[in-house]
Design a protein around this motif. Structure first.
Motif, short mmCIF file in Angstrom:
data_model
loop_
_atom_site.label_atom_id
_atom_site.label_comp_id
_atom_site.label_asym_id
_atom_site.label_seq_id
_atom_site.Cartn_x
_atom_site.Cartn_y
_atom_site.Cartn_z
N MET A 1 0.84 -1.18 0.00
CA MET A 1 0.00 0.00 0.00
C MET A 1 0.88 1.24 0.00
O MET A 1 1.98 1.23 0.55
N LYS A 2 0.37 2.29 -0.59
CA LYS A 2 1.08 3.56 -0.66
C LYS A 2 0.16 4.69 -0.23
O LYS A 2 -1.06 4.63 -0.43
N LYS A 3 0.76 5.70 0.36
CA LYS A 3 0.05 6.94 0.68
C LYS A 3 0.54 7.97 -0.33
O LYS A 3 1.74 8.21 -0.44
N CYS A 63 -4.42 10.11 -0.52
CA CYS A 63 -5.07 8.87 -0.93
C CYS A 63 -4.21 7.71 -0.45
O CYS A 63 -2.99 7.75 -0.60
N ILE A 64 -4.84 6.70 0.11
CA ILE A 64 -4.15 5.45 0.41
C ILE A 64 -4.63 4.45 -0.63
O ILE A 64 -5.83 4.19 -0.73
N ILE A 91 3.73 16.03 -5.77
CA ILE A 91 3.16 14.75 -5.36
C ILE A 91 4.23 14.01 -4.57
O ILE A 91 5.38 13.94 -5.00
N PHE A 92 3.83 13.46 -3.42
CA PHE A 92 4.74 12.68 -2.58
C PHE A 92 4.15 11.29 -2.40
O PHE A 92 2.94 11.14 -2.25
N ILE A 93 5.01 10.28 -2.37
CA ILE A 93 4.56 8.89 -2.25
C ILE A 93 5.29 8.25 -1.08
O ILE A 93 6.52 8.32 -1.00
N TYR A 94 4.52 7.64 -0.17
CA TYR A 94 5.06 7.00 1.02
C TYR A 94 4.59 5.55 1.09
O TYR A 94 3.50 5.22 0.64
N ASN A 95 5.39 4.71 1.72
CA ASN A 95 4.97 3.34 2.00
C ASN A 95 4.03 3.34 3.20
O ASN A 95 4.26 4.07 4.16
N VAL A 96 2.99 2.51 3.13
CA VAL A 96 2.07 2.33 4.25
C VAL A 96 2.22 0.89 4.71
O VAL A 96 2.06 -0.04 3.93
N GLU A 97 2.52 0.72 5.97
CA GLU A 97 2.77 -0.61 6.50
C GLU A 97 1.49 -1.43 6.64
O GLU A 97 1.46 -2.61 6.33
N ASP A 98 0.43 -0.80 7.14
CA ASP A 98 -0.81 -1.54 7.36
C ASP A 98 -1.97 -0.55 7.46
O ASP A 98 -1.77 0.64 7.67
N ALA A 99 -3.18 -1.06 7.32
CA ALA A 99 -4.40 -0.28 7.49
C ALA A 99 -5.44 -1.16 8.17
O ALA A 99 -5.51 -2.36 7.91
N ILE A 100 -6.25 -0.55 9.03
CA ILE A 100 -7.29 -1.29 9.74
C ILE A 100 -8.57 -0.47 9.66
O ILE A 100 -8.60 0.71 10.01
N GLY A 105 -12.85 -4.09 11.70
CA GLY A 105 -11.61 -4.74 12.11
C GLY A 105 -10.84 -5.37 10.96
O GLY A 105 -9.80 -5.98 11.16
N VAL A 106 -11.32 -5.18 9.72
CA VAL A 106 -10.62 -5.71 8.54
C VAL A 106 -9.27 -5.03 8.43
O VAL A 106 -9.15 -3.82 8.65
N GLN A 107 -8.27 -5.81 8.06
CA GLN A 107 -6.90 -5.31 8.06
C GLN A 107 -6.25 -5.53 6.68
O GLN A 107 -6.64 -6.43 5.95
N GLY A 108 -5.27 -4.68 6.36
CA GLY A 108 -4.50 -4.84 5.12
C GLY A 108 -5.19 -4.16 3.95
O GLY A 108 -5.97 -3.21 4.10
N ASN A 109 -4.93 -4.69 2.72
CA ASN A 109 -5.52 -4.11 1.50
C ASN A 109 -7.04 -4.10 1.53
O ASN A 109 -7.66 -3.20 0.96
N ASP A 110 -7.64 -5.08 2.17
CA ASP A 110 -9.11 -5.13 2.22
C ASP A 110 -9.69 -3.93 2.98
O ASP A 110 -10.84 -3.57 2.77
N ALA A 111 -8.91 -3.33 3.85
CA ALA A 111 -9.39 -2.17 4.63
C ALA A 111 -9.49 -0.91 3.79
O ALA A 111 -10.19 0.02 4.16
#
Length: 113
Positions: A1-3, A63-64, A91-100, A105-111
């Motif tokens: 995932m990216k921010k 945007c995530i 435009i800036f692009i960052y790594n996103v470790e996780d999302a919830i 309580g869904v976690q990861g890309n599904d969130a």
């Protein structure tokens, strides 16, 4: 995932938002910001006196997105926000470790889908 954070002119927000929605990236966060980049200061008349304004009014959109949508998101922002002039933004692009997702309580890309 990216921010993806983009700082753009306020007048371009509706076009960028419409483009992202059409591209299947409807979830954005918008924050009004002030700052300066490579453009020079400008003068503005306020209550009869001229003032030198250093900070420009802009909006930051965030945007995530999943890794497969990163380039699509960047292209939409570039196509809709750029006039080819200094001050168009960045435009800036960052790594996103996780999302919830808090509601389920869904976690990861599904969130973020």
């Amino acid at each position: 995932m990216k921010k993806i954070e983009a700082i753009i002119r306020p007048s371009k927000l509706k076009m960028v938002q419409r483009g992202l929605k059409e591209a299947g990236i409807p979830c954005i966060t918008v924050i009004p910001v002030k700052g300066t980049g490579l453009q020079k200061s400008y003068s503005e008349r306020y209550r009869g006196t001229e003032q030198s304004m250093i900070l420009q009014s802009r909006v930051m959109i965030m945007c995530i997105v999943s890794d497969i949508h990163v380039q699509k998101c960047i292209n939409v922002i570039k196509e809709n926000a750029s006039e080819g002039q200094v001050g168009d933004g960045k435009i800036f692009i960052y790594n996103v470790e996780d999302a919830i997702r808090l509601s389920t309580g869904v976690q990861g890309n599904d969130a973020i889908i």
